[in-house]
Write an enzyme that holds these catalytic residues in place. Structure first.
Site, short mmCIF file in Angstrom:
data_model
loop_
_atom_site.label_atom_id
_atom_site.label_comp_id
_atom_site.label_asym_id
_atom_site.label_seq_id
_atom_site.Cartn_x
_atom_site.Cartn_y
_atom_site.Cartn_z
CG PHE A 112 40.65 31.99 33.73
CD1 PHE A 112 41.60 30.99 33.72
CD2 PHE A 112 40.93 33.16 33.03
CE1 PHE A 112 42.81 31.13 33.04
CE2 PHE A 112 42.11 33.31 32.35
CZ PHE A 112 43.06 32.30 32.35
CE LYS A 113 44.63 34.33 33.73
NZ LYS A 113 45.56 35.42 33.52
#
Length: 496
Positions: A112-113
Site C-alpha cells: 500500500f505504500k
C-alpha cells in the site's frame, strides 16, 4: 492552506514547505490549519470519475500552492496505467455480505505504500522548485519493510535527490529484504541496522532534528526530507483512497450517499488509519475506525486505557510491517483531540522520550473510544485467518490484512455491528510467501522462489512478476551497522 506543527502551533508554512521539510525544527509534525470539506454532492459527483480525477479533487483541497497544471502532472504521472496492475488503482473487492477489501497493493512494489510513494517524488520535486534554490534533497527513510522499497522505487534516479533507507536486519521478510538490497538507481542507498524498526525510526528523527548535522549539510548545499509518513506529502495521498472506496460503493449501488461505513486498518505507525480519520473530518461518513494490531499491541492497549506504554517486550512477528512500539502518527491525532494544544503534545511526547509512556486526559480518552476500536491477534490466529478466508471465499490475503480481518470479526461478534465495512488490504500475499504458504499447509522447506511457485499453484493466483523475478537480481547493498552508527552512515552516503 497553511500548516502548523504539532509541537508549535505558531509555526505556519505552506504545503510545499511542509513537504520539503518533512518535520518541523522542534520535532513536531505538520498538520493542516483546518480541514477542507467535501459534501455528499461532491462524493456523488466524483463517484463517476477515475482514481486520478478523484485524487486531483481531494488533493487540490490541501495543496493550494500547487497550480492545477502542477497537480495534474504529479497525479497523472504517479498513477499511470503501466505502474499499476489494476485499472482502479485502489481496487475494491467484495469479500462477503457487506464486507469489502480495499486492495492497495497493485502498484510496482506490491504494497500500500505505493499509493503515496509513487506520488511523493512528484510532490517533493515540484515543492522544491517553489521553496529551494539549487539545493540537493537527501531523503532519509526508516522502514519496517514496505516503505523502504516503495520509497526507493519512487525516488530512484529522481534528479536533485539522494535516498538512504535503514531497515532492521532481522525484522523484514526475505522478499522485502531482497526488494531493497537489489534496488537499482544511481542515487539510492540501503543499510541494515542491528536493532528493530523503532531504533531505525528514532535514529532518523534524531538526525533530522540535530542542528549540527543540518548545518553540515547546509554547507554542502543539501537539505533533509523524509519519505516516512511523518511527511505530510506522504500522508495526504492516503486520504484519497478512503474517499475513492466510498465512491466505488456509491457507484456500485452498495450504499446511498450519507450511509456510514466502518473502516478497518492493520497499522503500526498509525498513519494509514489516521488518513481515514482525516477523511472523516472532511466529511466522509464513518461509523467506526477499527485499529488492528499484531502481538505488538501498544495501540490496542492505548485505545482501551488512554495509556501509551512502549515499555514492553518487542515481538518479531509474521506481520513485520506492524512490528512497531512507537507509533509516530498518533501525535497528529492527539494534537487534534486536545484542541491543537501544542503545549500538551510537547509534554506527552517528552514523557514518551524520557519514560517510555504517557497518559492522555479522560476527555481525550473518551473521544478516542467513541470513534476507535482496538484489537490484536497473534501469529497463530493470523495464520488461521488466512486459511479460513481462503477456504471459505477463495480469497488469499497477506499476514497484515489477515490481522485486520481477524480483529474485525472479533469486533463484529462483540458488538453486533453489521455496518458495511471496508478493510484495508495492505500487501500482496506473495511478499510474505513463507508464512502464507505455511498457513495453507504448503511446503515451507524450499527457498523463497520455490515457495512463490507453490503458492501460485495452490491458490491459482499468478505471482507478481516483480517479486518472482527478484531471483535474477543482483544484491547491491550488504552493509549492516549498529544503530549508533546511523549518522556516520548518512555522511558516508552523501560523500561528506
Amino acid at each position: 492552506m497553511l500548516y502548523n506543527s504539532t509541537r508549535n502551533s505558531s509555526a505556519s508554512v505552506s504545503s510545499a514547505q511542509a513537504i520539503v521539510k518533512g518535520i518541523s525544527e522542534e520535532g513536531g509534525l505538520f498538520v493542516p490549519e483546518s480541514f477542507p470539506q467535501i459534501s455528499l454532492d461532491d462524493l456523488k459527483e466524483i463517484s463517476g470519475k477515475s482514481y486520478v480525477e478523484r485524487a486531483e479533487f481531494v488533493l487540490g483541497k490541501f495543496l493550494t500552492d500547487f497550480t492545477p497544471e502542477e497537480l495534474h502532472h504529479c497525479v497523472s504521472n504517479a498513477y499511470r496505467a503501466d505502474k499499476f496492475s489494476s485499472e482502479s488503482i485502489a481496487e475494491l473487492a467484495h469479500l462477503y455480505k457487506g464486507i469489502y477489501m480495499l486492495e492497495l497493493w497493485h502498484g510496482p512494489t506490491c504494497a500500500f505504500k505505493d499509493m503515496a510513494l509513487q506520488l511523493l517524488p512528484y510532490l517533493l520535486t515540484t515543492s522544491a522548485k517553489k521553496v529551494l534554490s539549487d539545493k540537493e534533497i537527501a531523503i532519509l527513510v526508516a522502514t519496517s519493510g514496505d516503505t523502504g522499497k516503495a520509497a526507493l522505487e519512487g525516488f530512484k534516479d529522481v534528479e536533485g535527490t539522494k535516498i538512504l533507507v535503514f531497515y532492521p536486519e532481522d525484522g523484514v521478510s526475505n522478499i522485502q529484504k531482497l526488494q531493497m538490497t537489489t534496488q537499482q538507481g544511481g542515487n539510492v542507498g540501503v543499510c541494515a541496522i542491528k536493532g528493530n524498526f523503532d531504533d531505525a525510526q528514532t535514529g532518523v528523527k534524531k538526525i533530522f532534528t540535530d542542528k549540527a548535522v543540518g548545518e553540515k549539510l547546509a554547507e554542502h548545499g543539501i537539505v533533509f526530507s523524509s519519505a516516512n509518513s511523518i511527511n505530510w506529502g506522504r500522508l495526504v495521498p492516503q486520504i484519497v483512497y478512503y474517499f475513492s472506496a466510498y465512491c466505488d460503493l456509491l457507484a456500485n449501488g452498495e450504499i446511498e450517499a450519507g450511509d456510514k461505513i466502518n473502516v478497518v486498518v492493520p497499522t503500526g505507525n498509525f498513519g494509514n488509519i489516521l488518513s481515514a480519520y482525516y477523511a472523516n473530518l472532511m466529511g466522509l461518513p464513518v461509523n467506526k475506525f477499527i485499529c488492528a494490531s499484531n502481538a505488538n499491541n501498544v495501540l490496542t492497549d492505548f485505545i482501551a486505557t488512554g495509556v501509551y506504554d512502549r515499555n514492553r517486550p518487542f515481538h518479531t512477528t509474521i506481520s513485520p510491517s506492524m512490528d512497531i512500539l512507537i507509533s509516530s502518527n498518533l501525535e497528529r491525532l492527539i494534537y487534534d483531540l486536545t484542541g491543537r494544544d501544542d503545549k500538551a503534545v510537547r509534554s506527552l511526547f517528552d514523557q514518551l522520550s524520557k519514560e517510555g509512556r504517557y497518559e492522555v486526559s479522560k476527555e481525550v480518552k473518551e473521544k478516542i473510544q467513541s470513534m476507535f476500536y482496538g484489537g490484536c491477534c497473534d501469529d497463530t490466529q493470523t495464520k488461521q485467518t488466512i486459511k479460513e478466508i481462503f477456504d471459505q471465499y477463495s480469497y488469499l490475503c497477506d499476514t497484515h490484512t489477515a490481522v485486520a480481518v481477524k480483529v474485525y470479526e472479533e469486533y463484529r461478534a462483540k458488538t453486533g455491528d453489521v455496518t458495511k465495512t471496508v478493510i484495508a488490504s495492505t500487501a500482496s500475499p506473495y511478499k510474505f510467501t513463507g508464512s502464507v504458504l505455511e498457513a495453507l499447509g504448503g511446503n515451507t522447506a524450499a527457498d523463497d522462489f520455490a515457495q512463490i511457485e507453490e503458492l501460485s499453484e495452490l491458490s491459482k493466483l499468478e505471482a507478481p512478476a516483480q517479486l518472482a523475478n527478484l531471483k535474477n537480481c543482483e544484491v547491491r547493498f550488504t552493509k549492516s551497522i549498529d544503530k549508533d552508527g546511523m549518522e556516520q552512515a548518512v555522511f558516508e552516503a552523501l560523500g561528506l
